[in-house]
Design a protein around this motif. Structure first.
Motif, PDB file in Angstrom:
ATOM      1  N   GLU A 172       3.230  -3.558  -4.691  1.00 19.71           N
ATOM      2  CA  GLU A 172       1.996  -4.098  -4.117  1.00 19.71           C
ATOM      3  C   GLU A 172       1.570  -5.374  -4.830  1.00 19.71           C
ATOM      4  OE1 GLU A 172      -0.763  -0.603  -2.378  1.00 19.71           O
ATOM      5  OE2 GLU A 172      -0.451  -0.520  -4.531  1.00 19.71           O
ATOM      6  N   ALA A 194       5.578  10.575   0.273  1.00 14.90           N
ATOM      7  CA  ALA A 194       5.075   9.279  -0.175  1.00 14.90           C
ATOM      8  C   ALA A 194       5.765   8.176   0.626  1.00 14.90           C
ATOM      9  CB  ALA A 194       5.341   9.091  -1.660  1.00 14.90           C
ATOM     10  N   ALA A 221       1.903   2.900 -11.048  1.00 14.23           N
ATOM     11  CA  ALA A 221       0.623   3.352 -10.512  1.00 14.23           C
ATOM     12  C   ALA A 221       0.666   4.857 -10.266  1.00 14.23           C
ATOM     13  CB  ALA A 221       0.292   2.611  -9.225  1.00 14.23           C
ATOM     14  N   ASP A 222      -0.500   5.434 -10.235  1.00 19.52           N
ATOM     15  CA  ASP A 222      -0.693   6.877 -10.132  1.00 19.52           C
ATOM     16  C   ASP A 222      -1.452   7.152  -8.831  1.00 19.52           C
ATOM     17  OD1 ASP A 222      -1.741   9.253 -12.717  1.00 19.52           O
ATOM     18  OD2 ASP A 222      -1.019   9.554 -10.659  1.00 19.52           O
ATOM     19  N   TYR A 223      -0.845   7.917  -7.930  1.00 19.75           N
ATOM     20  CA  TYR A 223      -1.476   8.186  -6.645  1.00 19.75           C
ATOM     21  C   TYR A 223      -1.670   9.689  -6.456  1.00 19.75           C
ATOM     22  CZ  TYR A 223      -0.526   3.373  -5.305  1.00 19.75           C
ATOM     23  OH  TYR A 223      -0.500   2.008  -5.256  1.00 19.75           O
ATOM     24  N   TRP A 224      -2.758  10.006  -5.751  1.00 25.52           N
ATOM     25  CA  TRP A 224      -3.089  11.401  -5.458  1.00 25.52           C
ATOM     26  C   TRP A 224      -3.230  11.597  -3.949  1.00 25.52           C
ATOM     27  CZ3 TRP A 224      -3.760  15.273  -9.176  1.00 25.52           C
ATOM     28  CH2 TRP A 224      -3.741  14.842 -10.493  1.00 25.52           C
ATOM     29  N   THR A 283       5.191   0.373  -7.927  1.00 22.92           N
ATOM     30  CA  THR A 283       4.844  -0.188  -6.643  1.00 22.92           C
ATOM     31  C   THR A 283       5.053  -1.696  -6.630  1.00 22.92           C
ATOM     32  OG1 THR A 283       3.069  -0.512  -5.024  1.00 22.92           O
ATOM     33  CG2 THR A 283       2.412  -0.369  -7.329  1.00 22.92           C
ATOM     34  N   GLN A 338       0.835  -1.183   0.000  1.00 21.75           N
ATOM     35  CA  GLN A 338       0.000   0.000   0.000  1.00 21.75           C
ATOM     36  C   GLN A 338       0.879   1.246   0.000  1.00 21.75           C
ATOM     37  OE1 GLN A 338      -2.749  -0.012   3.248  1.00 21.75           O
ATOM     38  NE2 GLN A 338      -4.094   1.523   2.322  1.00 21.75           N
ATOM     39  N   VAL A 339       0.405   2.267  -0.684  1.00 30.23           N
ATOM     40  CA  VAL A 339       1.137   3.529  -0.779  1.00 30.23           C
ATOM     41  C   VAL A 339       0.310   4.638  -0.156  1.00 30.23           C
ATOM     42  CG1 VAL A 339       2.081   5.251  -2.361  1.00 30.23           C
ATOM     43  CG2 VAL A 339       2.371   2.821  -2.867  1.00 30.23           C
ATOM     44  N   GLN A 340       0.948   5.475   0.626  1.00 35.02           N
ATOM     45  CA  GLN A 340       0.277   6.618   1.251  1.00 35.02           C
ATOM     46  C   GLN A 340       0.966   7.912   0.831  1.00 35.02           C
ATOM     47  OE1 GLN A 340       1.737   4.198   3.567  1.00 35.02           O
ATOM     48  NE2 GLN A 340      -0.046   2.919   3.134  1.00 35.02           N
ATOM     49  N   ARG A 381       0.500  14.681  -6.662  1.00 34.61           N
ATOM     50  CA  ARG A 381       0.388  13.510  -7.521  1.00 34.61           C
ATOM     51  C   ARG A 381       1.752  12.845  -7.608  1.00 34.61           C
ATOM     52  NH1 ARG A 381       0.228  13.257 -14.052  1.00 34.61           N
ATOM     53  NH2 ARG A 381      -0.245  11.040 -14.274  1.00 34.61           N
TER      54      ARG A 381
END
Length: 123
Positions: A103, A24, A110-113, A101, A1-3, A96
């Motif tokens: 995971e 991140a 992957a693209d995280y916001w 990842t 998991q990414v935060q 962003r």
């Protein structure tokens, strides 16, 4: 998991400064790009600035010369130094991060916001 954890927003008078940060953490193999976007009420989300790994920074014309994006790769953190703020900079600012990842196997891009942080500039 990414935060992604953002901080640094707030209320400031026109001409003032704020510094945003976004850290991140989690199942990260490598980071491809970090950036900041913003969304004002009833407007579309727009790019403010981005900084790809090993590449050149990119800024929206409206913030050139006033905002500076930077990264601390050891901390997986991106910063946005905002100077000479104007009322039209008022918006929710989103971090962003595009990363690889672990995971899943195989690893994937992957693209995280981030959750967004409010910046309000009073006139």
């Amino acid at each position: 998991q990414v935060q992604l954890v953002e901080s640094g927003g707030g209320l400031v008078q026109a001409g003032g400064s704020l510094r945003l940060s976004c850290a991140a953490s989690g199942s990260i193999v490598s980071i491809r790009l970090m950036g900041w976007y913003r969304q004002a009420p009833e407007k579309q989300r727009e790019l403010v600035a981005s900084i790809p790994t090993g590449g050149a920074t990119n800024y929206a014309d409206s913030v050139k010369g006033r905002f500076t994006i930077s990264r601390d790769n050891a901390k997986n953190t991106v910063y946005l130094q905002m100077n000479s703020l104007k009322p039209e900079d008022t918006a929710i600012y989103f971090c962003r991060v595009v990363l690889v990842t672990k995971e899943t196997m195989p690893y994937r891009v992957a693209d995280y916001w981030g959750q967004g942080t409010q910046v309000t500039v009073s006139s």
